[in-house]
Design a protein around this motif. Structure first.
Motif, PDB file in Angstrom:
ATOM      1  N   SER A 129       0.815  -1.211   0.000  1.00 57.89           N
ATOM      2  CA  SER A 129       0.000   0.000   0.000  1.00 57.89           C
ATOM      3  C   SER A 129       0.857   1.273   0.000  1.00 57.89           C
ATOM      4  O   SER A 129       0.645   2.188  -0.804  1.00 57.89           O
ATOM      5  CB  SER A 129      -0.922  -0.036   1.221  1.00 57.89           C
ATOM      6  OG  SER A 129      -1.606   1.170   1.335  1.00 57.89           O
ATOM      7  N   ALA A 130       1.864   1.319   0.865  1.00 67.42           N
ATOM      8  CA  ALA A 130       2.706   2.511   0.951  1.00 67.42           C
ATOM      9  C   ALA A 130       3.509   2.700  -0.327  1.00 67.42           C
ATOM     10  O   ALA A 130       3.672   3.828  -0.825  1.00 67.42           O
ATOM     11  CB  ALA A 130       3.645   2.385   2.157  1.00 67.42           C
ATOM     12  N   GLU A 131       4.004   1.587  -0.864  1.00 67.98           N
ATOM     13  CA  GLU A 131       4.785   1.654  -2.100  1.00 67.98           C
ATOM     14  C   GLU A 131       3.926   2.132  -3.271  1.00 67.98           C
ATOM     15  O   GLU A 131       4.366   2.944  -4.092  1.00 67.98           O
ATOM     16  CB  GLU A 131       5.384   0.278  -2.425  1.00 67.98           C
ATOM     17  CG  GLU A 131       6.512  -0.126  -1.476  1.00 67.98           C
ATOM     18  CD  GLU A 131       6.925  -1.579  -1.666  1.00 67.98           C
ATOM     19  OE1 GLU A 131       8.078  -1.892  -1.381  1.00 67.98           O
ATOM     20  OE2 GLU A 131       6.083  -2.405  -2.103  1.00 67.98           O
TER      21      GLU A 131
ATOM     22  N   GLU B 101       1.301   3.987  -3.123  1.00 69.21           N
ATOM     23  CA  GLU B 101       1.004   5.414  -2.922  1.00 69.21           C
ATOM     24  C   GLU B 101       2.186   6.274  -3.366  1.00 69.21           C
ATOM     25  O   GLU B 101       2.018   7.260  -4.095  1.00 69.21           O
ATOM     26  CB  GLU B 101       0.709   5.647  -1.443  1.00 69.21           C
ATOM     27  CG  GLU B 101      -0.074   6.913  -1.167  1.00 69.21           C
ATOM     28  CD  GLU B 101      -0.463   6.984   0.306  1.00 69.21           C
ATOM     29  OE1 GLU B 101      -0.392   8.096   0.853  1.00 69.21           O
ATOM     30  OE2 GLU B 101      -0.810   5.944   0.901  1.00 69.21           O
ATOM     31  N   GLN B 102       3.384   5.866  -2.951  1.00 72.67           N
ATOM     32  CA  GLN B 102       4.569   6.620  -3.330  1.00 72.67           C
ATOM     33  C   GLN B 102       4.785   6.586  -4.843  1.00 72.67           C
ATOM     34  O   GLN B 102       5.095   7.597  -5.473  1.00 72.67           O
ATOM     35  CB  GLN B 102       5.805   6.073  -2.606  1.00 72.67           C
ATOM     36  CG  GLN B 102       7.050   6.933  -2.878  1.00 72.67           C
ATOM     37  CD  GLN B 102       8.326   6.303  -2.347  1.00 72.67           C
ATOM     38  OE1 GLN B 102       8.282   5.493  -1.423  1.00 72.67           O
ATOM     39  NE2 GLN B 102       9.461   6.673  -2.925  1.00 72.67           N
TER      40      GLN B 102
END
Lengths: 283, 319
Positions: free
Chosen positions: A265-267, A269-270
């Motif tokens: 998820s964080a990847e 988004e980035q």
């Protein structure tokens, strides 16, 4: 010799390629599987083909004279689906079904489920042979369509790839263009550390291909190379497109670990933030 | 009496080559591939007549299959021939993905299947191909017993859209059918009530010979030519199981994965009766005189006769 390439066309294709890359991230994130690295590396190649070079029509997928595009590196399916969706061959909303049960968007491209796919591929070294068969068909029919095969560099370790390339050279198929997405990495690491394919330009030349060595992320270079291929009438053309695996997403670039691994998820988004920042600026 | 007298052996490969020429005359888009064995497979007959539509690609069997698929997906019927060990073995994954997964209209006619390859030895005697090919979704699998069926099957697979694998034998075989082959149908070459022999390829003639001998001692044997291995004639098989109560399968192929396995599983699920399998045990072949190899590897007339008696004993028809 380079032709004058309209700046507007280049900007437009670059913008589309960014959209393709964003869809690649969304699809692989949603599926939590798939092959982002090689999809990001091939995005500029596929965008230039589907949005400019190929004579195709979303309203007529069975048009006999349409150009044939075979994604021999069938694992780059996210880039293929995204490009075709943006060009109108399938609904963009359908991209979210990638790799789900019942979807037309299989892990590797499947012509029996999605009609705008010319050949189901995935096991490497086969799509290129099917493309040679298509180019032979056009020659037998005296048809005007051209065949484009996109192959991977790990795929260049497979014997049947060279069988097919040998056949394309032997039959002097000037209606065949082979594009190598030379991103330098395969599942386990560097192609040159695992089983080197260099000197690849010399290999293509030895197999009787008019060979063009370019930056595979440069839209003007891709446009030039495709134009040069059209002017080549005494045999097939190979375009060695030097690319970066994971291109456009900083933490994926040059990392073989993202060959077959989806972003979390964080990847995701980035990655989407980085790709959006690139909008409007020349790449 | 046998329904058809056993005549002079004929070449299945010649029958194939001649049928290809006839197909080429009928269908101007038909294309034929070979991999440097066109003299042996007899595709050369087509190549001489239609050089523009004939591609001898040399020793690249996997790519022969992928190229054939590429042409077939443009609406053509394509035939591709080589020895069975290369068609089903060397090229397996190309057949699987480029032809079957793509639903490409490619007809693979593989010659030199089984042990009757003879002197070339075990490297070239594939006894696993029927199992490999019938396991592929969408694949039609035909194993002709003689030249008339070879000719009919060559035409029949052209009339049915989709991938097909036709397995031919190198050796000449006597005609045992009238050539009235149909995909999905077994041919009852001999009627009988005590026992059924289900046979394919080179062993159909032997089945008829043994059946004739058994008749002399009062055993009535039905013989089914099971040339259409996939799709197969389940009604004829289950009728035979019910009518005769015992089935002997004869195939020049591994008993692990071939027609014997198909017959045993089908009868056991639907109409269980004793089934015995005559075929190649779990072994590779070796060099030798072709017909002597069949005897050596368990397919002699004597062995077939013994197996028939074992079944009759199991059915309580003899002591």
């Amino acid at each position: 010799m380079a032709e004058e390439v309209p700046a507007e066309l280049v900007r437009s294709l670059e913008g589309t390629a960014r959209e393709v890359r964003k869809e690649v991230i969304r699809m692989t994130f949603a599926a939590q599987s798939g092959h982002p690295g090689g999809s990001l590396s091939v995005a500029d190649i596929l965008t230039t083909l589907v949005f400019h070079e190929l004579r195709i029509d979303p309203a007529r997928v069975d048009w006999p004279d349409r150009d044939r595009l075979v994604l021999s590196k069938g694992h780059a399916s996210p880039a293929m689906y995204a490009t075709l969706a943006l060009r109108g061959f399938l609904p963009r909303e359908e991209l979210s079904t990638f790799r789900q049960l019942g979807s037309r968007l299989q892990g590797h491209v499947d012509r029996t489920k999605l009609p705008c796919i010319e050949a189901s591929t995935g096991c490497l070294g086969q799509g290129i042979g099917m493309a040679v068969g298509m180019a032979l068909d056009a020659r037998l029919r005296k048809a005007s369509y051209r065949t484009y095969a996109v192959i991977g560099d790990g795929e260049c370790q497979a014997g049947p790839t060279w069988e097919a390339l040998m056949a394309g050279g032997h039959y002097r198929l000037s209606n065949l263009v082979v594009i190598l997405d030379r991103n330098g990495l395969e599942t386990d690491g560097s192609t040159e550390a695992i089983m080197g394919i260099e000197p690849i330009v010399e290999k293509f030349r030895a197999f009787r291909y008019h060979t063009i060595d370019i930056d595979g992320h440069s839209i003007p270079a891709l446009l030039d190379a495709f134009a040069e291929a059209r002017r080549t009438t005494d045999g097939p053309t190979a375009i060695v497109a030097r690319t970066v695996k994971g291109k456009g997403v900083s933490f994926m670039e040059g990392k073989h670990q993202y060959h077959g691994k989806a972003p979390n998820s964080a990847e995701a988004e980035q990655a989407l933030a980085e790709l959006s920042r690139g909008e409007g600026a020349p790449s | 009496m046998s329904a058809f007298a056993v005549g002079k052996p004929e070449s299945l490969r010649d029958a194939y080559g001649k049928a290809l020429v006839a197909l080429g005359e009928k269908d101007p888009e038909l294309v034929v591939f070979d991999a440097d064995l066109s003299g042996s497979t007899r595709t050369i007959l087509f190549g001489q007549k239609f050089p523009d539509r004939f591609f001898n690609v040399g020793v690249m069997e996997p790519t022969m299959m992928t190229m054939a698929a590429g042409l077939a997906l443009q609406g053509r019927t394509v035939y591709a021939s080589t020895f069975a060990v290369f068609a089903a073995g060397q090229a397996y994954n190309a057949v699987r993905q480029s032809i079957c997964y793509n639903q490409a209209n490619v007809k693979i006619v593989a010659t030199h299947g089984g042990l009757l390859v003879g002197a070339d030895g075990g490297t070239h005697q594939i006894v696993e191909d029927i199992g490999l090919m019938r396991g592929l979704p969408g694949m039609t699998v035909i194993v002709p017993a003689d030249a008339p069926t070879t000719r009919a099957a060559t035409f029949a697979v052209a009339d049915r859209y989709g991938p097909a694998y036709v397995r031919l034998t190198r050796e000449n075989l006597p005609p045992v059918t009238d050539g009235s082959f149909a995909i999905g149908k077994a041919a009852e070459l001999r009627s009988g009530s005590d026992l059924t022999m289900v046979a394919v390829g080179s062993l159909v003639a032997r089945a008829l010979e043994v059946a004739e001998d058994l008749q002399k001692v009062g055993v009535s044997t039905r013989v089914l030519d099971f040339a259409s291995v996939k799709p197969f004639d389940a009604p004829a098989l289950l009728r035979a199981a019910r009518d005769t109560g015992a089935i002997l399968v004869l195939e020049e192929h591994s008993v692990l994965t071939g027609v014997g396995a198909l017959v045993a599983s089908t009868t056991s699920e639907n109409s269980p009766v004793p089934v015995r399998r005559v075929g190649v045990p779990d072994l590779f072949g070796e060099s030798g005189e072709p017909w002597a190899l069949l005897d050596r590897y368990g397919m002699s007339k004597e062995r077939i006769t013994e197996e028939a008696w074992e079944l009759l004993k199991a059915r309580g028809k003899v002591q």
